[in-house]
Design an enzyme around this catalytic site. Structure first.
Site, PDB file in Angstrom:
ATOM      1  N   HIS A   1      45.639  52.859  38.627  1.00  0.00           N
ATOM      2  CA  HIS A   1      45.726  52.525  40.046  1.00  0.00           C
ATOM      3  C   HIS A   1      46.547  51.262  40.306  1.00  0.00           C
ATOM      4  CE1 HIS A   1      42.176  49.867  39.127  1.00  0.00           C
ATOM      5  NE2 HIS A   1      42.790  49.088  40.003  1.00  0.00           N
TER       6      HIS A   1
ATOM      7  N   SER B   1      41.640  44.273  37.375  1.00  0.00           N
ATOM      8  CA  SER B   1      41.945  45.654  37.002  1.00  0.00           C
ATOM      9  C   SER B   1      42.970  45.728  35.877  1.00  0.00           C
ATOM     10  CB  SER B   1      42.501  46.422  38.192  1.00  0.00           C
ATOM     11  OG  SER B   1      41.486  46.968  38.975  1.00  0.00           O
TER      12      SER B   1
END
Length: 397
Positions: free
Chosen positions: A234, A342
């Site tokens: 992502h 992330s």
């Protein structure tokens, strides 16, 4: 990646399918030979609030668990109800095996056998029904599942545990009904946070997109002669460029999200790769391989936003309904995380790469979930499937 004057050698990482059976078949013997990093041992004590003796006892239980589980699977057959490590009232950890055999539990040395209603295969079948139902959803036609956060097989409660926002219980019940899963196998648990991507070369450092800090580096890898690193899918799309220290550095060679959360970035040839992960306290740990850790293992993650945090693996093969789509096959931990972390690497106390940070349950308006107690939940994409899918080799000492 940024040069520090060290050199590195590259070696192939073992790639194994994400299944407990595979872990027992290959990793049981390997895991017993792995050395525990003293600095990671200390980090685990600090973040988990355990004494040195308690960490040692937990690690010993984990070392014995694969062989004990393999024996229990053989003895119980279709009545095997799963296995887990739990903490007793005296603070010590113990290995528990569930048995759905109506004749009562067998006797196994060193294992606490517990009578359960459902076998592990029944629980896995119920979770698979939920997964199939979600994969078959049609946008604009199927009923919404917003607020149904995640679901996974939880042997300790002998159920498929479904995490639900306080106002979404009706949607969770509807999802279960449409899937055809036996409601008796499901357990609904209200959680206030929202699973969402934490977006904002050594593992844990930041990289940039469009001149601004973005995600965190996972682990240094090679694809043939091409240098790179793994990260979360992502964090970018295939072909998108990234920078390191304000200068152009490479591009996303491949990326997948949602469904899975996998990506790798190809770097320019002038960057030097290091088999290291930063602890954000002036030190580094080596990344020595990628032997997959099991349920309840101590794991630590590194990312530029919240630094270095440790916790336990609390579930595997978890399906998570994030704000940007459903992701399957994640590993769950109670280590905290925040936006910007992330893609950052996760390792265990044996300095084995485990995965890259995918999602975290973060309350609206908050920047991280650190200090939220029982609601401190994050998920990582296991690393071995990324290596396998893209033909990558982990960089190790």
């Amino acid at each position: 990646m940024q040069s520090t004057g060290f050199s590195s050698r590259r070696s192939g990482a073992h790639v194994c399918a994400l299944s407990l059976l595979c872990m027992v078949a290959f990793d049981a013997a390997a895991a017993t030979d792995l050395q525990v990093s003293p600095t990671l041992h200390q980090a685990a004590q600090h973040d988990l609030g355990l004494s040195s003796a308690q960490v040692d006892q937990l690690l010993q239980v984990q070392r014995d668990a694969p062989a004990q589980e393999a024996l229990a699977r053989r003895r119980l057959g279709a009545h095997f109800g799963g296995a887990w490590v739990e903490r007793a009232s005296d603070g010590r950890y113990r290995f528990v095996v569930g048995s759905s055999d109506p004749r009562g539990p067998l006797k196994l040395d060193g294992v606490q056998l517990r009578q359960v209603r459902y076998s592990l295969s029944e629980l896995e079948a119920a979770k698979a029904r939920l997964d199939r139902s979600v994969r078959a959803r049609v946008s604009g036609i199927s009923r919404p599942i917003d607020g149904v956060h995640s679901w996974y097989v939880d042997p300790g409660s002998n159920s498929v545990l479904v995490s639900v926002a306080p106002d979404a219980m009706e949607r969770a019940i509807d999802l279960a009904a449409v899937s055809g899963a036996d409601s008796g196998l499901l357990r609904f648990q209200q959680t206030p946070g929202v699973p969402q991507p934490t977006s904002s070369v050594y593992a844990g450092r930041s990289y940039e997109k469009n001149g601004a800090l973005s995600c965190s580096v996972g682990f240094a890898v090679m694809q043939g002669a091409t240098k790179g690193f793994v990260t979360a899918g992502h964090c970018g799309t295939a072909g998108e460029t990234i920078g390191l220290d304000g200068a152009p550095a490479g591009y996303f060679a491949a990326s997948e999200f949602p469904g899975t959360d996998r990506a790798w970035v190809a770097l320019n040839a002038n960057h030097e790769l290091f088999p290291l992960i930063t602890n954000y306290a002036g030190g580094f740990f080596a990344v020595r391989g990628s032997v997959e850790a099991g349920y309840s293992a101590v794991v630590c993650r590194s990312g530029w936003k919240t630094g270095y945090q440790c916790g336990l693996i609390t579930a595997q093969n978890v399906t998570v309904n994030s704000t940007r789509g459903v992701v399957f096959g994640l590993t769950q931990s109670n280590a905290c995380a925040g936006f910007g972390d992330s893609g950052g690497g996760w390792i265990d106390v044996h300095e084995q790469a485990q995965g890259v940070l995918s999602l975290a349950s973060i309350a609206p308006g908050a920047q991280n979930n650190c200090g939220t107690g029982i609601f401190q939940v994050s998920w990582f994409q296991p690393v071995n499937p990324i290596l396998q899918q893209y033909g990558l080799t982990l960089v190790t000492p």
